[in-house]
Design a protein around this motif. Structure first.
Motif, PDB file in Angstrom:
ATOM      1  N   ALA A   1       0.824  -1.213   0.000  1.00  0.00           N
ATOM      2  CA  ALA A   1       0.000   0.000   0.000  1.00  0.00           C
ATOM      3  C   ALA A   1       0.855   1.257   0.000  1.00  0.00           C
ATOM      4  O   ALA A   1       0.614   2.194  -0.773  1.00  0.00           O
ATOM      5  CB  ALA A   1      -0.936  -0.007   1.213  1.00  0.00           C
TER       6      ALA A   1
ATOM      7  N   GLN B   1      -7.396  -7.164  10.913  1.00  0.00           N
ATOM      8  CA  GLN B   1      -8.133  -5.901  10.952  1.00  0.00           C
ATOM      9  C   GLN B   1      -7.199  -4.722  11.214  1.00  0.00           C
ATOM     10  O   GLN B   1      -7.367  -3.646  10.642  1.00  0.00           O
ATOM     11  CB  GLN B   1      -9.224  -5.952  12.037  1.00  0.00           C
TER      12      GLN B   1
ATOM     13  N   LYS C   1      -5.506  -3.930   7.997  1.00  0.00           N
ATOM     14  CA  LYS C   1      -6.443  -3.283   7.076  1.00  0.00           C
ATOM     15  C   LYS C   1      -6.621  -1.806   7.418  1.00  0.00           C
ATOM     16  O   LYS C   1      -6.707  -0.963   6.518  1.00  0.00           O
ATOM     17  CB  LYS C   1      -7.799  -3.990   7.114  1.00  0.00           C
ATOM     18  N   ARG C   2      -6.659  -1.485   8.708  1.00  0.00           N
ATOM     19  CA  ARG C   2      -6.780  -0.077   9.110  1.00  0.00           C
ATOM     20  C   ARG C   2      -5.557   0.715   8.672  1.00  0.00           C
ATOM     21  O   ARG C   2      -5.659   1.857   8.219  1.00  0.00           O
ATOM     22  CB  ARG C   2      -6.968   0.028  10.630  1.00  0.00           C
TER      23      ARG C   2
ATOM     24  N   GLN D   1      -5.692   1.159   4.878  1.00  0.00           N
ATOM     25  CA  GLN D   1      -6.715   2.141   4.524  1.00  0.00           C
ATOM     26  C   GLN D   1      -6.211   3.560   4.744  1.00  0.00           C
ATOM     27  O   GLN D   1      -6.443   4.449   3.925  1.00  0.00           O
ATOM     28  CB  GLN D   1      -7.981   1.903   5.347  1.00  0.00           C
ATOM     29  N   ARG D   2      -5.506   3.774   5.850  1.00  0.00           N
ATOM     30  CA  ARG D   2      -4.985   5.112   6.122  1.00  0.00           C
ATOM     31  C   ARG D   2      -3.931   5.506   5.089  1.00  0.00           C
ATOM     32  O   ARG D   2      -3.899   6.657   4.620  1.00  0.00           O
ATOM     33  CB  ARG D   2      -4.404   5.188   7.533  1.00  0.00           C
TER      34      ARG D   2
ATOM     35  N   GLN E   1      -3.769   4.584   2.013  1.00  0.00           N
ATOM     36  CA  GLN E   1      -4.476   4.886   0.769  1.00  0.00           C
ATOM     37  C   GLN E   1      -5.168   6.248   0.843  1.00  0.00           C
ATOM     38  O   GLN E   1      -5.153   7.008  -0.128  1.00  0.00           O
ATOM     39  CB  GLN E   1      -5.486   3.780   0.463  1.00  0.00           C
ATOM     40  N   GLU E   2      -5.749   6.548   1.983  1.00  0.00           N
ATOM     41  CA  GLU E   2      -6.393   7.853   2.162  1.00  0.00           C
ATOM     42  C   GLU E   2      -5.377   8.974   2.012  1.00  0.00           C
ATOM     43  O   GLU E   2      -5.624   9.985   1.348  1.00  0.00           O
ATOM     44  CB  GLU E   2      -7.043   7.929   3.547  1.00  0.00           C
TER      45      GLU E   2
END
Length: 268
Positions: free
Chosen positions: A60, A109, A112-113, A116-117, A119-120
């Motif tokens: 990521a 999880q 994944k968090r 996600q951060r 990617q944001e």
């Protein structure tokens, strides 16, 4: 606690980041997984889980770096040949999980968090990408060789380095000199005081996300019993408001294990 005003911060971004993350850096080093790692008290299951998490994280991170490699908010820090870890981690995944590792590796999880951060940030706030690159790459360079030797001995791994390619940076002759170069490049990034403060805050977030990933690795071998957010103060020594119950995201509670260790688990 009031935030320091921009004009009272250290002039160089690299020094400001070091100062701003001092407390959370200490907490990361004192996380149960790292304490056990440094003592050579590792389990293969926990180590494999962390390595799989690192694979997801670096895929990521490096996708977002590639997306922003020509963006002036990141370009000075673009060192793919020297730093990027995806190829090395693919080798490690094949060692730990076999030829069909892409189907076998876990994706927790907490990981994944973190993904996600990343990617944001890469897509909406690329000026903050430096905080994640600083946290990951300089940390890996600082302790990589020591951790590699500990893992080799504790897990009885081949002396050839198989399963531990992540910890080796073959295109960096001197970690010390490269870190100096990297910090000097960081200090050339132009940003407003407001953006600078957001970068400092994001670096703390990066450390916290990393701690969560390590917590999951410990929990694999330590099923939790009674859970209570008031146990947090005992885990962090009574200080550090950044490590509050809500900071870990929805569905995440702190748990008190039978051995007196305060960790966390996802309840989602």
């Amino acid at each position: 606690m009031e935030r320091p005003q921009p004009d009272s911060m250290p002039q160089d971004l690299s020094e400001a980041l070091k100062e701003a993350t001092k407390e959370v850096h200490t907490q990361a080093e004192n996380a149960e997984f790292m304490k056990n790692f440094q003592k050579g008290e590792l389990t293969r299951e926990g180590f494999k889980l962390v390595m799989a998490s690192l694979y997801h994280i670096y895929v990521a991170l490096e996708e977002e770096i590639e997306r922003n490699k020509e963006n002036p908010v990141y370009t000075p820090l673009y060192f793919p040949e020297e730093l990027h870890r995806r190829a090395a981690l693919e080798q490690d995944m094949a060692f730990w999980y076999g030829p069909r590792w892409q189907e076998a590796i876990p994706y927790t999880q907490a990981t994944k968090r973190y993904v996600q951060r990343l990617q944001e940030v890469g897509r909406a706030e690329p000026e903050l990408l430096v905080a994640h690159a600083y946290t990951r790459y300089l940390g890996d360079l600082s302790g990589g060789q020591v951790l590699k030797k500990i893992a080799q001995k504790a897990l009885n791994l081949p002396s050839s380095g198989e399963g531990l390619a992540f910890f080796t940076f073959p295109n960096i002759a001197s970690a010390t000199k490269f870190k100096q170069l990297y910090r000097s490049r960081m200090n050339t990034l132009e940003m407003t005081p407001e953006v600078r403060q957001r970068v400092l805050d994001e670096a703390k977030t990066a450390f916290l996300l990393n701690i969560q990933v390590r917590v999951w690795a410990v929990l694999r071998g330590h099923p939790a019993s009674s859970c209570s957010s008031r146990d947090i103060s005992r885990r962090v020594g009574g200080g550090g408001s950044w490590l509050r119950a809500g900071a870990w995201g929805p569905g995440f509670q702190f748990c008190h294990l039978s051995g007196g260790v305060i960790l966390g688990k996802s309840l989602s």
